[in-house]
Enzyme design. Structure first.
Site, PDB file in Angstrom:
ATOM      1  N   ASP A   1       0.811  -1.216   0.000  1.00  0.00           N
ATOM      2  CA  ASP A   1       0.000   0.000   0.000  1.00  0.00           C
ATOM      3  C   ASP A   1       0.846   1.268   0.000  1.00  0.00           C
ATOM      4  O   ASP A   1       2.068   1.220   0.164  1.00  0.00           O
ATOM      5  CB  ASP A   1      -0.970  -0.003   1.195  1.00  0.00           C
TER       6      ASP A   1
ATOM      7  N   ASN B   1      -7.582  -2.591  14.206  1.00  0.00           N
ATOM      8  CA  ASN B   1      -8.979  -2.888  13.853  1.00  0.00           C
ATOM      9  C   ASN B   1      -9.081  -4.100  12.925  1.00  0.00           C
ATOM     10  O   ASN B   1     -10.121  -4.334  12.332  1.00  0.00           O
ATOM     11  CB  ASN B   1      -9.641  -1.662  13.207  1.00  0.00           C
TER      12      ASN B   1
ATOM     13  N   HIS C   1      -7.229  -4.578  10.178  1.00  0.00           N
ATOM     14  CA  HIS C   1      -6.951  -4.354   8.748  1.00  0.00           C
ATOM     15  C   HIS C   1      -5.650  -5.027   8.315  1.00  0.00           C
ATOM     16  O   HIS C   1      -4.742  -5.240   9.117  1.00  0.00           O
ATOM     17  CB  HIS C   1      -6.996  -2.870   8.374  1.00  0.00           C
TER      18      HIS C   1
ATOM     19  N   GLU D   1      -9.574  -1.805   5.103  1.00  0.00           N
ATOM     20  CA  GLU D   1     -10.223  -1.432   6.353  1.00  0.00           C
ATOM     21  C   GLU D   1     -11.515  -2.230   6.561  1.00  0.00           C
ATOM     22  O   GLU D   1     -12.120  -2.717   5.587  1.00  0.00           O
ATOM     23  CB  GLU D   1     -10.575   0.062   6.308  1.00  0.00           C
TER      24      GLU D   1
END
Ligand code: GLP
Length: 250
Positions: A67, A136, A138, A143
């Site tokens: 990313d 979280n 990811h 996400e």
């Protein structure tokens, strides 16, 4: 899935570096999927030490990063291209032309995402994909949301990710709100996935990813469907898995 329990961050880093170096020795022209974040820094440092010592070479290795922040230039010290140069590529004998990170400055981000998907496909997907884990759940910048996104795409970062990554920027306001991320398709197409996790603040995410339901609300949970996943975590990160009685090796 194999789970390696290690004492602490340094031991986690050495174990992960061992697994990656084994892949490079086994297949010198392998495709490595690489990750950013604080977790892999020790792994990259260990690999660089062994590489500089002459234990193995990255000369033929190709790499694809997961990313990049949208809007950050490769020269920005918080861009993931800069991170990879600074923490890894500048310290090993890899040919920089063989390294790939999505272009955060692309004038047409959708076209850049399509180019990146085609690039990863043309390389035959990663032989080994290294992953960190967001608090979280990811992976890359996939996400939590109501569906898994297969292709490389532009994503709106969640407040939890912006807050978690604010520590690297002058303030939370400086964290880009969007990123380009490899989708779940390329990650799942990797022949082996190596996920590393360290620290108590990852314990819930690790538990949800590997013991919880498979759901896009915890993107890493899709890895339960991959048939060659290795999780290397330290005691703190694996604490909830261990408490649940999940078998681990040391
Ligand atoms: C970022 C990256 C992820 C990384 C995650 C965890 O958001 N896009 O690839 O796994 O953060 O980072 P850290 O290792 O610093 O906890």
């Amino acid at each position: 899935m194999r789970i390696y329990l290690t004492e602490d961050y340094d031991a986690m880093s050495r174990r992960a570096a061992n697994l990656i170096s084994a892949e490079v020795i086994r297949k010198p022209d392998c495709v490595l999927g690489l990750a950013t974040g604080s977790t892999p820094v020790g792994t990259y440092k260990q690999l660089a030490t062994w590489n500089q010592r002459g234990d193995f070479s990255f000369k033929e290795v190709r790499s694809v990063n997961l990313d990049e922040y949208k809007g950050l230039a490769p020269t920005h010290d918080q861009s993931y291209r800069y991170f990879m140069q600074d923490n890894f590529f500048d310290h090993i004998d890899i040919d920089v032309k063989n390294t790939n990170v999505p272009d955060g400055l692309a004038a047409d981000p959708a076209a850049e995402c399509a180019r990146y998907d085609e690039l990863v496909r043309s390389l035959g997907y990663a032989d080994l994909q290294l992953l960190g884990l967001g608090r979280n759940g990811h992976i890359g910048f996939n996400e939590p949301c109501d569906h898994f996104v297969k292709e490389t795409h532009v994503v709106d970062l969640t407040q939890s990710t912006i807050d978690a990554n604010a520590r690297f920027f002058a303030s939370a306001d400086d964290v880009p709100r969007q990123a380009l991320t490899m989708g779940i398709g390329c990650i799942m197409a990797a022949r082996r996935v190596l996920l590393i996790a360290s620290g108590a603040d990852k314990a819930d995410a690790v538990y949800n990813a590997f013991c919880g339901p498979i759901t896009p609300y915890c993107p890493a949970s899709i890895l339960q469907l991959h048939d060659d996943v290795v999780l290397v975590g330290d005691k703190a990160a694996l604490s909830k898995l261990i408490a649940a009685g999940v078998p681990v090796c040391e």
